[in-house]
Design a protein around this motif. Structure first.
Motif, PDB file in Angstrom:
ATOM      1  N   SER A   1       0.787  -1.200   0.071  1.00  0.00           N
ATOM      2  CA  SER A   1      -0.013  -0.003  -0.117  1.00  0.00           C
ATOM      3  C   SER A   1       0.921   1.075   0.070  1.00  0.00           C
ATOM      4  N   THR A   2       2.072   1.241   0.177  1.00  0.00           N
ATOM      5  CA  THR A   2       3.045   2.282   0.195  1.00  0.00           C
ATOM      6  C   THR A   2       2.787   3.161   1.606  1.00  0.00           C
ATOM      7  N   ASP A   3       1.989   2.650   2.410  1.00  0.00           N
ATOM      8  CA  ASP A   3       1.639   3.454   3.572  1.00  0.00           C
ATOM      9  C   ASP A   3       2.854   3.749   4.384  1.00  0.00           C
ATOM     10  N   CYS A   4       3.987   3.049   4.437  1.00  0.00           N
ATOM     11  CA  CYS A   4       5.070   2.948   5.102  1.00  0.00           C
ATOM     12  C   CYS A   4       5.834   4.243   4.454  1.00  0.00           C
ATOM     13  N   CYS A   5       5.652   4.399   3.167  1.00  0.00           N
ATOM     14  CA  CYS A   5       6.465   5.838   2.605  1.00  0.00           C
ATOM     15  C   CYS A   5       5.831   7.075   2.792  1.00  0.00           C
ATOM     16  N   HIS A   6       4.805   6.903   3.818  1.00  0.00           N
ATOM     17  CA  HIS A   6       4.335   8.454   4.133  1.00  0.00           C
ATOM     18  C   HIS A   6       4.680   8.643   5.617  1.00  0.00           C
TER      19      HIS A   6
ATOM     20  N   ARG B   1       6.064  12.623   2.952  1.00  0.00           N
ATOM     21  CA  ARG B   1       6.107  11.623   1.819  1.00  0.00           C
ATOM     22  C   ARG B   1       7.602  11.312   1.520  1.00  0.00           C
ATOM     23  N   CYS B   2       7.948   9.978   1.263  1.00  0.00           N
ATOM     24  CA  CYS B   2       9.545   9.604   0.994  1.00  0.00           C
ATOM     25  C   CYS B   2       9.783  10.555  -0.037  1.00  0.00           C
ATOM     26  N   PRO B   3      10.949  10.987  -0.152  1.00  0.00           N
ATOM     27  CA  PRO B   3      11.318  11.697  -1.430  1.00  0.00           C
ATOM     28  C   PRO B   3      11.675  10.817  -2.749  1.00  0.00           C
ATOM     29  N   MET B   4      11.529   9.526  -2.577  1.00  0.00           N
ATOM     30  CA  MET B   4      11.821   8.463  -3.469  1.00  0.00           C
ATOM     31  C   MET B   4      10.462   7.982  -4.227  1.00  0.00           C
ATOM     32  N   LEU B   5       9.432   8.342  -3.683  1.00  0.00           N
ATOM     33  CA  LEU B   5       8.065   8.038  -4.443  1.00  0.00           C
ATOM     34  C   LEU B   5       7.925   8.813  -5.755  1.00  0.00           C
ATOM     35  N   GLY B   6       7.762   8.156  -6.569  1.00  0.00           N
ATOM     36  CA  GLY B   6       7.399   8.825  -7.964  1.00  0.00           C
ATOM     37  C   GLY B   6       6.110   9.356  -8.242  1.00  0.00           C
ATOM     38  N   ASP B   7       5.612   9.905  -9.430  1.00  0.00           N
ATOM     39  CA  ASP B   7       4.399  10.361  -9.829  1.00  0.00           C
ATOM     40  C   ASP B   7       3.310   9.417  -9.497  1.00  0.00           C
ATOM     41  N   ASP B   8       3.792   8.165  -9.765  1.00  0.00           N
ATOM     42  CA  ASP B   8       2.613   7.128  -9.801  1.00  0.00           C
ATOM     43  C   ASP B   8       2.592   6.361  -8.449  1.00  0.00           C
TER      44      ASP B   8
END
Length: 156
Positions: free
Chosen positions: A34-39, A79-86
């Motif tokens: 879910s990429t919750d961990c990237c927030h 957010r993690c700075p490594m998250l892309g537009d998608d």
């Protein structure tokens, strides 16, 4: 640190070997991705990294054209700075140890996580970073450290 480029540096090879071990230990476990961990603001948690890991992230950013990250989020989101537009990790293969081992309540698997064995790998990364980067200040928050290192490389 050796003057070899990071791609050929023995410290990189050692780091990637540890990452491979960690990935194998965690192969039986999964997350709904879910990429919750990237927030970081949402979870209240953020991975901590050493200089050796930042060097790998920096290499990943420099090695491939990356689309810009997501638009700036409200401070509370962090957010993690490594998250892309998608919304996906732009450096997934090079993601730090803390991202590989982020365990939330959503993780599913065959039983208890092998935390002691994972902890051994964390110590190896800390030792490796201290050897390869003697001035490594120790673990620090990934978001700010990655933003600072990758943006200074792009602008310089």
């Amino acid at each position: 640190m050796s003057l070899l480029p990071w791609k050929k540096n023995p410290a990189r090879a050692e780091l990637l070997a540890v990452y491979t071990e960690v990935d194998a230990l965690l192969a039986p476990y999964s997350c709904p991705a879910s990429t919750d961990c990237c927030h970081f603001g949402r979870t209240g948690r953020e991975p901590y990294v050493h200089t050796v890991e930042l060097a790998e992230v920096e290499h990943a950013v420099a090695s491939r054209p990356l689309k810009r990250g997501l638009p700036l989020a409200p401070e509370a989101e962090r957010r993690c700075p490594m998250l892309g537009d998608d919304g996906r990790c732009r450096v997934y293969a090079s993601r730090p140890f803390g991202c590989r081992t982020y365990f939330c309540e959503k993780v599913e698997g065959p039983g208890k996580l092998p935390r002691a064995r994972i902890g051994e790998r964390a110590r190896r990364i800390a030792d490796l970073s201290a050897r390869a980067f003697p001035r490594d200040p120790g673990p620090r928050r990934f978001g700010a450290a990655a933003s600072a290192r990758t943006s200074s490389k792009r602008s310089g």
